[in-house]
Structures are given as C-alpha cells and as structure tokens.
Write a protein that holds these residues in place. Structure first.
Motif, PDB file in Angstrom:
ATOM      1  N   VAL A 196      11.157 -53.653 -20.367  1.00  0.00           N
ATOM      2  CA  VAL A 196       9.862 -54.308 -19.829  1.00  0.00           C
ATOM      3  C   VAL A 196      10.446 -55.588 -18.770  1.00  0.00           C
ATOM      4  CG1 VAL A 196       8.261 -56.352 -20.568  1.00  0.00           C
ATOM      5  CG2 VAL A 196       8.210 -54.876 -21.981  1.00  0.00           C
ATOM      6  N   VAL A 197      10.210 -55.408 -18.014  1.00  0.00           N
ATOM      7  CA  VAL A 197      10.657 -56.367 -16.584  1.00  0.00           C
ATOM      8  C   VAL A 197       9.722 -57.596 -16.494  1.00  0.00           C
ATOM      9  CG1 VAL A 197      11.715 -54.858 -15.865  1.00  0.00           C
ATOM     10  CG2 VAL A 197       9.064 -55.244 -15.014  1.00  0.00           C
ATOM     11  N   HIS A 198      10.581 -58.914 -16.448  1.00  0.00           N
ATOM     12  CA  HIS A 198      10.124 -60.112 -16.044  1.00  0.00           C
ATOM     13  C   HIS A 198       9.519 -59.959 -14.295  1.00  0.00           C
ATOM     14  CE1 HIS A 198       9.981 -64.838 -14.158  1.00  0.00           C
ATOM     15  NE2 HIS A 198       9.755 -65.173 -15.495  1.00  0.00           N
ATOM     16  N   GLY A 199       8.651 -60.593 -14.377  1.00  0.00           N
ATOM     17  CA  GLY A 199       7.961 -60.781 -12.679  1.00  0.00           C
ATOM     18  C   GLY A 199       9.124 -60.828 -11.676  1.00  0.00           C
ATOM     19  N   ALA A 200      10.020 -61.411 -12.015  1.00  0.00           N
ATOM     20  CA  ALA A 200      10.690 -61.798 -10.339  1.00  0.00           C
ATOM     21  C   ALA A 200      11.391 -60.481 -10.083  1.00  0.00           C
ATOM     22  CB  ALA A 200      11.798 -62.783 -10.719  1.00  0.00           C
ATOM     23  N   VAL A 201      11.645 -59.751 -11.144  1.00  0.00           N
ATOM     24  CA  VAL A 201      12.652 -57.965 -11.523  1.00  0.00           C
ATOM     25  C   VAL A 201      11.445 -57.619 -10.753  1.00  0.00           C
ATOM     26  CG1 VAL A 201      13.404 -56.886 -12.396  1.00  0.00           C
ATOM     27  CG2 VAL A 201      13.558 -59.379 -13.167  1.00  0.00           C
ATOM     28  N   ARG A 202      10.022 -57.229 -10.651  1.00  0.00           N
ATOM     29  CA  ARG A 202       9.321 -56.134 -10.357  1.00  0.00           C
ATOM     30  C   ARG A 202       8.724 -56.017  -8.621  1.00  0.00           C
ATOM     31  NH1 ARG A 202       2.833 -55.288 -12.750  1.00  0.00           N
ATOM     32  NH2 ARG A 202       2.969 -53.091 -12.377  1.00  0.00           N
ATOM     33  N   PRO A 203       9.662 -57.463  -8.012  1.00  0.00           N
ATOM     34  CA  PRO A 203       8.887 -56.383  -6.654  1.00  0.00           C
ATOM     35  C   PRO A 203      10.703 -55.943  -5.857  1.00  0.00           C
ATOM     36  CG  PRO A 203       9.377 -58.782  -7.383  1.00  0.00           C
ATOM     37  CD  PRO A 203       9.065 -58.296  -8.601  1.00  0.00           C
ATOM     38  N   LEU A 204      11.699 -56.703  -6.372  1.00  0.00           N
ATOM     39  CA  LEU A 204      13.106 -55.557  -5.999  1.00  0.00           C
ATOM     40  C   LEU A 204      13.010 -54.874  -6.840  1.00  0.00           C
ATOM     41  CD1 LEU A 204      14.583 -57.593  -4.513  1.00  0.00           C
ATOM     42  CD2 LEU A 204      13.335 -59.532  -6.230  1.00  0.00           C
ATOM     43  N   ASN A 205      12.677 -54.179  -7.853  1.00  0.00           N
ATOM     44  CA  ASN A 205      12.381 -52.953  -8.821  1.00  0.00           C
ATOM     45  C   ASN A 205      11.540 -51.837  -7.273  1.00  0.00           C
ATOM     46  OD1 ASN A 205      13.655 -53.289 -10.500  1.00  0.00           O
ATOM     47  ND2 ASN A 205      12.164 -52.711 -12.218  1.00  0.00           N
ATOM     48  N   GLU A 206      10.715 -52.255  -7.013  1.00  0.00           N
ATOM     49  CA  GLU A 206      10.000 -52.071  -6.065  1.00  0.00           C
ATOM     50  C   GLU A 206      10.381 -51.338  -4.887  1.00  0.00           C
ATOM     51  OE1 GLU A 206       6.110 -53.896  -5.312  1.00  0.00           O
ATOM     52  OE2 GLU A 206       5.747 -53.283  -8.116  1.00  0.00           O
ATOM     53  N   ALA A 207      11.692 -51.885  -4.379  1.00  0.00           N
ATOM     54  CA  ALA A 207      12.013 -51.801  -3.347  1.00  0.00           C
ATOM     55  C   ALA A 207      13.234 -50.898  -3.066  1.00  0.00           C
ATOM     56  CB  ALA A 207      13.131 -53.625  -2.329  1.00  0.00           C
ATOM     57  N   TYR A 208      13.665 -51.030  -4.318  1.00  0.00           N
ATOM     58  CA  TYR A 208      14.735 -50.046  -5.027  1.00  0.00           C
ATOM     59  C   TYR A 208      14.336 -48.816  -4.979  1.00  0.00           C
ATOM     60  CZ  TYR A 208      18.845 -52.868  -5.922  1.00  0.00           C
ATOM     61  OH  TYR A 208      20.483 -53.427  -5.404  1.00  0.00           O
ATOM     62  N   ARG A 209      12.785 -48.748  -5.025  1.00  0.00           N
ATOM     63  CA  ARG A 209      12.509 -47.015  -5.609  1.00  0.00           C
ATOM     64  C   ARG A 209      12.066 -46.801  -4.352  1.00  0.00           C
ATOM     65  NH1 ARG A 209       9.759 -49.614 -10.657  1.00  0.00           N
ATOM     66  NH2 ARG A 209      10.984 -48.860 -12.328  1.00  0.00           N
ATOM     67  N   ALA A 210      11.246 -47.642  -3.579  1.00  0.00           N
ATOM     68  CA  ALA A 210      10.795 -47.161  -2.264  1.00  0.00           C
ATOM     69  C   ALA A 210      12.337 -46.750  -1.362  1.00  0.00           C
ATOM     70  CB  ALA A 210      10.402 -48.496  -1.645  1.00  0.00           C
ATOM     71  N   ALA A 211      13.402 -47.212  -1.586  1.00  0.00           N
ATOM     72  CA  ALA A 211      14.757 -47.051  -1.017  1.00  0.00           C
ATOM     73  C   ALA A 211      15.237 -45.751  -2.015  1.00  0.00           C
ATOM     74  CB  ALA A 211      15.494 -47.747  -1.136  1.00  0.00           C
ATOM     75  N   GLY A 212      14.669 -44.983  -2.703  1.00  0.00           N
ATOM     76  CA  GLY A 212      15.362 -43.639  -3.122  1.00  0.00           C
ATOM     77  C   GLY A 212      15.866 -43.769  -4.731  1.00  0.00           C
ATOM     78  N   VAL A 213      16.186 -45.084  -4.731  1.00  0.00           N
ATOM     79  CA  VAL A 213      16.870 -45.450  -5.931  1.00  0.00           C
ATOM     80  C   VAL A 213      16.638 -44.823  -7.409  1.00  0.00           C
ATOM     81  CG1 VAL A 213      18.376 -47.060  -7.231  1.00  0.00           C
ATOM     82  CG2 VAL A 213      18.955 -47.224  -4.834  1.00  0.00           C
ATOM     83  N   ALA A 214      16.885 -43.966  -8.254  1.00  0.00           N
ATOM     84  CA  ALA A 214      15.821 -43.582  -9.177  1.00  0.00           C
ATOM     85  C   ALA A 214      16.087 -44.943 -10.292  1.00  0.00           C
ATOM     86  CB  ALA A 214      16.308 -42.199 -10.090  1.00  0.00           C
ATOM     87  N   LEU A 215      15.318 -45.753 -10.752  1.00  0.00           N
ATOM     88  CA  LEU A 215      15.176 -45.968 -11.428  1.00  0.00           C
ATOM     89  C   LEU A 215      14.193 -45.943 -12.916  1.00  0.00           C
ATOM     90  CD1 LEU A 215      14.932 -49.654  -9.592  1.00  0.00           C
ATOM     91  CD2 LEU A 215      16.972 -48.588 -10.982  1.00  0.00           C
ATOM     92  N   PRO A 216      14.475 -46.420 -14.400  1.00  0.00           N
ATOM     93  CA  PRO A 216      13.640 -45.698 -15.559  1.00  0.00           C
ATOM     94  C   PRO A 216      11.691 -46.621 -15.096  1.00  0.00           C
ATOM     95  CG  PRO A 216      15.140 -47.538 -16.123  1.00  0.00           C
ATOM     96  CD  PRO A 216      15.896 -47.010 -14.658  1.00  0.00           C
ATOM     97  N   GLU A 217      11.388 -46.265 -16.092  1.00  0.00           N
ATOM     98  CA  GLU A 217       9.349 -46.403 -15.538  1.00  0.00           C
ATOM     99  C   GLU A 217       9.375 -48.450 -16.733  1.00  0.00           C
ATOM    100  OE1 GLU A 217       5.313 -46.018 -17.666  1.00  0.00           O
ATOM    101  OE2 GLU A 217       6.956 -44.587 -18.621  1.00  0.00           O
ATOM    102  N   THR A 218       9.366 -48.875 -16.141  1.00  0.00           N
ATOM    103  CA  THR A 218       9.099 -50.195 -16.684  1.00  0.00           C
ATOM    104  C   THR A 218       7.925 -50.557 -16.436  1.00  0.00           C
ATOM    105  OG1 THR A 218       9.831 -51.615 -14.467  1.00  0.00           O
ATOM    106  CG2 THR A 218      11.833 -51.131 -15.911  1.00  0.00           C
TER     107      THR A 218
END
Length: 343
Positions: A196-218
């Motif tokens: 589970v991630v906080h609302g401040a973390v989610r948009p940064l995760n999306e930016a990382y995924r858009a850049a091709g960085v593999a992150l687990p499902e959150t």
C-alpha cells in the motif's frame, strides 16, 4: 571562498552561476535560465523562466513542478549556449539525476548535484566524468557512513515485514516519496503481502513506471476492501504520514524509517520508530572518495553536508579543495515539499 575571474561556476545569491553561459545550476531563487540536476525540492524549485534537465527526469519534474518551460537533453548529448558546451551525465541518485559538465575554452568543470555510486535498479548508474574542477556534494561526508550491500539490506527489510505478517500487524516504512520510496519498492519481495502506498507516493511511482522502471503492484488504502489485507501489508509513506491520523486505518502496526541517517546511534529512537533501515540515495564516505578520484580533478569544491571535514581530508591528499555555501539540504529536505493527499 573567493572565485577566480575565469571560474566556470561562482556563487551568487540566487545560486550557482555560470558567468560565460549566463545560466544557473539548481538555483534556489527564481532565475531566467536554470540547469536542474534532479527533481528533489532543494534542487528543483518553481519559478524559473526556462529549465534544462536530463530526459529521464521529465516525468518526475512535471509531477512535482507542474507547468514549466522544460527542455530535456539525453544523457551524454551536448548543446552549446553562449560558447559553453553543456552535457548531462548520470548521477545515480534518483530517476533522471544528472551531473552537469561544462566546457569552455579548454576548461572542464562538472557539478555533480547529488549522487551515489552504488547500483540502483530505479535509475541510471553513476558515470564518472573527467574534469579539471569537480563540484561534489558531501551529505554523508564522514568516515562513519558506509553502506551495506542492497542484498543484505533488503533481506533485513523483508524479514521484518514477514515477521509482522505472522503477527498480524502492518509494516509501515517511512521514506521520502521521490526516490527512496521507489528504491524500497524495487528491492522488497512482493510475494510477502500486499503493498500500500500513500497518496504522495503514487504519482511518483507512475512517473517511474512511465520511464520504464519496474516496480511491484501497489494500491492505495482506499483500494483495499478487506481490512485483513491491511494487517499483512507493507505500507510505504512519507515520514510525515507516520505521525499522522492517516496511520490509524491500518490498526496495529510496526513502524520503520529508511534513511542514511539511521547509521547514527539514537536516530531511530529520537524519531519514535520501531526500526531503522540504513537506505540512502547519496554516496557514502568510500563512494564520495572513489567518485572524486575517478574525475581526475585537481580542484574540488564541496557543497552541502560535512564540508569542513571533506575539504580538510582532500587537502591532506594533495588536492586543491574548498567549499561553496549553498541552500541545498540533505535527506531531511527531500521529505515532502508539497501538501500530500490524505489517501
């Protein structure tokens, strides 16, 4: 320090300034033209007329600063501005972090921003750049700071999470929403339980995924209907959320803080955390020294952190070393510059 007339970077009230190029590097006050090393709030501030940054930083910069006039440059490619050849090279700090190489009339300076030399799957690795003058950070510029291998570190975090799952309590890890959170997510074992991630973390995760960085499902906490899942979850949130009412929705929990400052005795206890994990996006003492040595620079300018210690050590090694006064921070400053969503 007193700058020489032909220095490529000097101190001004607005920030670090390149006189022949007429632009600033990570200025802390509004300027017409800014070269940005990375998107942490102490280096990338709103209000500049024009921004130049490494191409991989675009998503996180726009996520944090909104509508800005942003020009991006792929790593290693160069442009010329007022006779200064500018190129950006990986700093290994966070997604899109860059060292700024300046070449003018046969002189080469490199401003490192923040950097780390240890491997990190969430960003391009640090690239040593040969230069005459190197501007280095020194956030953890003391010999006591020596990081453990990631394999050992994340085995410890995963074991803590697994024990909490067995005890039926959530595992809450406080870490900064940009950079540290994504590094934690990339290193943990997602088979242990939901994340589970906080609302401040989610948009940064999306930016990382858009850049091709593999992150687990959150998931956000509002996307977890079964409260039993919350008691098995790893919760990744900014430090401010750990001390807020937001944490109550997880019930019984064990709290931890991920930071290089956890190397210091008593830091975890003073913060009120159950555990402390030594996770840093900055170079440790050996990393700083290896990075400085790899540049071949005979003159080194030290910024933010343990400036006197680093300057004295480098001078003892026969280098010309001095410090720049800046308004850059450290891991503390990287915490949450903007108000965070409640969920």
């Amino acid at each position: 320090m007193v700058s020489a007339p032909d220095d490529l970077v000097v101190q001004r009230p607005e920030g670090l300034y390149c006189p022949p190029g007429d632009f600033y590097i990570d200025p802390w006050r509004p300027v017409p033209r800014a070269v940005i090393t990375h998107a942490h709030a102490d280096h990338a501030r709103y209000g500049h007329g024009h921004y130049l940054a490494a191409a991989p930083a675009e998503g996180v910069l726009r996520s944090r600063l909104g509508e800005i006039t942003l020009q991006t440059l792929p790593y290693g490619e160069a442009l010329e501005h007022h006779g200064v050849r500018v190129s950006l090279h990986p700093a290994g700090h966070v997604l899109g972090s860059a060292q700024v190489r300046l070449e003018h009339r046969g002189r080469v300076w490199v401003a490192s921003g923040d950097y780390k030399v240890a491997p990190d799957p969430t960003c391009d690795p640090f690239e040593p750049v040969r230069c005459d003058v190197f501007i280095t950070e020194s956030t953890f510029g003391l010999p006591i700071y020596r990081w453990r291998p990631d394999a050992d570190l994340f085995a410890e975090i995963n074991a803590w999470w697994a024990r909490n799952v067995e005890a039926g309590r959530a595992s809450v890890i406080g870490c900064y929403s940009f950079g540290k959170a994504q590094r934690v997510l990339a290193g943990v074992d997602p088979t242990i339980g939901p994340i589970v991630v906080h609302g401040a973390v989610r948009p940064l995760n999306e930016a990382y995924r858009a850049a091709g960085v593999a992150l687990p499902e959150t998931r956000m906490v509002t996307e977890v209907p079964d409260r039993a899942d919350l008691r098995r979850a790893l919760v990744v949130c900014p430090p401010s959320a750990v001390a807020s009412t937001w944490l109550r929705r997880f019930g019984d929990s064990s709290t931890a803080f991920a930071s290089g400052w956890m190397q210091l005795r008593g830091a975890r206890r003073r913060g009120g955390y159950d555990r402390g994990f030594v996770v840093s996006d900055h170079a440790d003492w050996p990393g700083l020294l290896s990075a400085i040595g790899a540049t071949g620079a005979q003159r080194v300018i030290v910024t933010h952190g343990s400036i006197p210690v680093m300057v004295r050590y480098l001078q003892e090694q026969g280098l010309e070393a001095e410090g720049f006064d800046t308004e850059y921070g450290d891991d503390v400053v990287e915490a949450d510059a903007a108000p965070e969503p409640a969920a």
